[in-house]
Design a protein around this motif. Structure first.
Motif, mmCIF file in Angstrom:
data_model
loop_
_atom_site.group_PDB
_atom_site.id
_atom_site.type_symbol
_atom_site.label_atom_id
_atom_site.label_comp_id
_atom_site.label_asym_id
_atom_site.label_seq_id
_atom_site.Cartn_x
_atom_site.Cartn_y
_atom_site.Cartn_z
ATOM 1 N N ILE A 153 0.858 -1.180 0.000
ATOM 2 C CA ILE A 153 0.000 0.000 0.000
ATOM 3 C C ILE A 153 0.899 1.236 0.000
ATOM 4 O O ILE A 153 1.749 1.385 0.892
ATOM 5 C CB ILE A 153 -0.914 0.012 1.246
ATOM 6 C CG1 ILE A 153 -1.835 -1.210 1.244
ATOM 7 C CG2 ILE A 153 -1.729 1.294 1.306
ATOM 8 C CD1 ILE A 153 -2.705 -1.317 2.467
ATOM 9 N N PRO A 154 0.749 2.125 -0.959
ATOM 10 C CA PRO A 154 1.636 3.306 -1.016
ATOM 11 C C PRO A 154 1.382 4.266 0.146
ATOM 12 O O PRO A 154 0.300 4.281 0.740
ATOM 13 C CB PRO A 154 1.258 3.956 -2.358
ATOM 14 C CG PRO A 154 -0.134 3.491 -2.629
ATOM 15 C CD PRO A 154 -0.226 2.111 -2.066
ATOM 16 N N ASP A 155 2.376 5.085 0.454
ATOM 17 C CA ASP A 155 2.278 6.012 1.577
ATOM 18 C C ASP A 155 1.667 7.339 1.134
ATOM 19 O O ASP A 155 2.241 8.414 1.330
ATOM 20 C CB ASP A 155 3.665 6.242 2.180
ATOM 21 C CG ASP A 155 3.593 7.003 3.497
ATOM 22 O OD1 ASP A 155 2.545 6.909 4.162
ATOM 23 O OD2 ASP A 155 4.576 7.692 3.845
ATOM 24 N N THR A 156 0.473 7.234 0.536
ATOM 25 C CA THR A 156 -0.285 8.424 0.170
ATOM 26 C C THR A 156 -1.341 8.669 1.247
ATOM 27 O O THR A 156 -1.545 7.834 2.129
ATOM 28 C CB THR A 156 -0.982 8.234 -1.182
ATOM 29 O OG1 THR A 156 -1.884 7.110 -1.060
ATOM 30 C CG2 THR A 156 0.023 7.934 -2.288
ATOM 31 N N HIS A 157 -2.050 9.799 1.164
ATOM 32 C CA HIS A 157 -3.118 10.030 2.127
ATOM 33 C C HIS A 157 -4.162 8.921 2.053
ATOM 34 O O HIS A 157 -4.610 8.399 3.085
ATOM 35 C CB HIS A 157 -3.774 11.386 1.862
ATOM 36 C CG HIS A 157 -2.907 12.560 2.194
ATOM 37 N ND1 HIS A 157 -2.288 12.714 3.421
ATOM 38 C CD2 HIS A 157 -2.545 13.637 1.458
ATOM 39 C CE1 HIS A 157 -1.590 13.835 3.433
ATOM 40 N NE2 HIS A 157 -1.725 14.424 2.252
ATOM 41 N N ALA A 158 -4.563 8.566 0.821
ATOM 42 C CA ALA A 158 -5.557 7.509 0.663
ATOM 43 C C ALA A 158 -5.001 6.163 1.116
ATOM 44 O O ALA A 158 -5.705 5.361 1.747
ATOM 45 C CB ALA A 158 -6.032 7.433 -0.782
ATOM 46 N N GLY A 159 -3.727 5.915 0.803
ATOM 47 C CA GLY A 159 -3.112 4.666 1.226
ATOM 48 C C GLY A 159 -3.050 4.534 2.734
ATOM 49 O O GLY A 159 -3.309 3.454 3.299
ATOM 50 N N LYS A 165 -5.140 5.873 4.776
ATOM 51 C CA LYS A 165 -6.494 5.638 5.278
ATOM 52 C C LYS A 165 -6.908 4.185 5.051
ATOM 53 O O LYS A 165 -7.562 3.579 5.917
ATOM 54 C CB LYS A 165 -7.483 6.577 4.597
ATOM 55 C CG LYS A 165 -8.772 6.754 5.364
ATOM 56 C CD LYS A 165 -8.542 7.449 6.705
ATOM 57 C CE LYS A 165 -8.116 8.891 6.528
ATOM 58 N NZ LYS A 165 -7.954 9.617 7.796
ATOM 59 N N VAL A 166 -6.556 3.620 3.903
ATOM 60 C CA VAL A 166 -6.849 2.203 3.663
ATOM 61 C C VAL A 166 -6.139 1.332 4.695
ATOM 62 O O VAL A 166 -6.714 0.381 5.240
ATOM 63 C CB VAL A 166 -6.436 1.799 2.228
ATOM 64 C CG1 VAL A 166 -6.485 0.280 2.069
ATOM 65 C CG2 VAL A 166 -7.349 2.462 1.200
#
Length: 449
Positions: free
Chosen positions: A46-52, A54-55
């Motif tokens: 899972i990438p370290d983005t905001h959405a990632g 949250k997932v």
């Protein structure tokens, strides 16, 4: 990716613990089936983005030692989301229908910084997708659980193509689409078929009629007993004897999360004959096909209990079948959820049977009651996205060899009814069509609009 609110929980009942119009390929009044994954799926990161992030938080909640709390969810949900779905509803549904399948492996991930969809495979049932959309403050504005996105799914662009795709499913299909009283699609819509949890619409109608007549009130309380404790799906089956629930809450649980024990509490309070009368009042083409009207616990016992019950039910007339139910009545269910496996039992007459036209008729009869309470109950879980329709009353279900969905749709100047009933003798073949089935249902709702 459009922002989506919490939906597809009936679908999830079919994906996870497997059961009865209530276990829906999970635990539902139909047939809860425990299913172990035979081959470990390959994980993805899972990438370290905001959405990632949250997932990953959602996964952590699913895999936590303890159930998540409403306070934890509320801190992550945007006010615009909470205006439509409460944190407690999210918490209850996630704890009841998803966490039992932990731990999870992420097998697919797609997304941007603020939107993402991940596919999770648990230790029970089919994989499912979780989609999130985030607002400017990184709170969740859209949250959706349902069948994984099938990148090969091509949405039909016409009713003719929809009809062809439905008829190409490996099994038997009945389908009906009505718009403003006119038939848009009819595939064997007069043919009786097993309903899985759609049968609960008849119980809902009996409740509505009894409230209208004054025989019941929405605030009347029912007490859970061991004799009325059914198998999943749902949550009441896990509560202690003596737990009290109002008619309103039991009815909501029956429709929105297909709670089998709530259903059986209602049938017991109404009386079997009242539900059978509701079947006749709805315009069912052959009300005798649902006499006697079994509870979910009785259905599990008929299908997976003493083989003699199944044989007598299959060969018996109405009087004989009532005699069989008399033998079952008054005792706690003796069937374990793990036993609800094997071949479909609807071929032996063990299910609730109606045609697509019958299902459309009961939806319309429910609307004719003009009850704001019933309309809200039916709209609590629309199953899939409604597109441009402003209202969608929904009930679906699944059991071994059965997938069903029914929608009553309305907007300011139009109305439509969509009913899809799919069954087959090969349980795996039917369950393997989940994505196609619900993708075609989504397409039908869009095309009829």
């Amino acid at each position: 990716m459009p922002a989506r609110s919490l939906t597809a929980l009936t679908v999830l009942l079919s994906l996870l613990l497997v059961g009865c119009g209530g276990p829906a390929a999970q635990p539902s009044s139909e047939s809860p089936t425990s299913q172990e994954t035979t081959e470990a799926p390959s994980p993805v990161s899972i990438p370290d983005t905001h959405a990632g992030q949250k997932v990953q938080w959602i996964i952590d909640m699913l895999e936590s030692e303890a159930d998540a709390t409403a306070d934890q969810w509320e801190a992550e949900l945007d006010p615009t989301f909470l205006a439509e779905v409460s944190a407690q509803d999210v918490t209850d549904l996630v704890n009841t229908n998803l966490r039992p399948a932990r731990p999870f492996t992420v097998t697919n991930y797609q997304g941007t910084d603020n939107e993402a969809t991940a596919t999770l495979q648990g230790t029970l049932g089919e994989p499912f997708a979780v989609s999130v959309s985030l607002g400017p403050d990184q709170k969740i504005t859209g949250l959706w659980f349902g069948p994984p996105t099938n990148i090969e799914f091509q949405e039909p662009t016409s009713i003719d193509e929809l009809s062809e795709r439905l008829q190409n499913l490996p099994g038997e299909v009945s389908a009906l689409i009505l718009k403003d009283g006119e038939t848009v699609l009819d595939i064997d819509a007069s043919t009786p078929a097993p309903l899985a949890s759609i049968f609960k619409l008849y119980v809902l109608l009996a409740v509505g009629q009894s409230v209208e007549s004054g025989a019941l009130t929405w605030d009347e309380e029912l007490a859970l007993t061991d004799e009325l404790r059914s198998l999943p799906s749902g949550e009441l089956q896990d509560e202690p004897a003596g737990t009290r629930v109002t008619i309103r809450d039991a009815t909501r649980k029956m429709i929105s999360i297909s709670d089998n024990t709530a259903t059986d509490l209602l049938i017991d309070r109404l009386g079997r004959e009242s539900v059978e009368q509701a079947v006749a009042d709805s315009g069912h083409h052959d009300p005798a096909a649902l006499r006697p009207f079994p509870s979910t616990g009785e259905l599990f016992t008929l299908g997976w209990g003493d083989p003699e019950y199944r044989e007598r039910w299959n060969s018996g007339d109405e009087a004989e079948r009532r005699a069989v139910l008399d033998l079952i009545a008054g005792e706690p269910i003796a069937v374990e959820a793990s036993a609800i496996t094997g071949d479909p039992v609807w071929g032996d007459g063990i299910d609730w049977f109606a045609s697509a036209k019958d299902v459309a008729a009961v939806h319309q009869t429910l609307q004719a009651l003009d009850s704001a309470e019933i309309q809200q109950i039916l709209a609590a879980n629309p199953g899939i996205e409604l597109g441009q329709w402003s209202y969608g009353g929904f009930k679906g279900g699944s059991s071994l060899g059965v997938l069903t969905g029914s929608w009553l749709l309305k907007d300011s100047d139009s109305s439509a009814t969509v009913v899809l009933l799919y069954r087959g003798d090969d349980t795996e073949a039917v369950s393997g069509q989940l994505q196609e089935f619900f993708g075609l249902a989504q397409a039908a709702i869009g095309l009829v609009r």
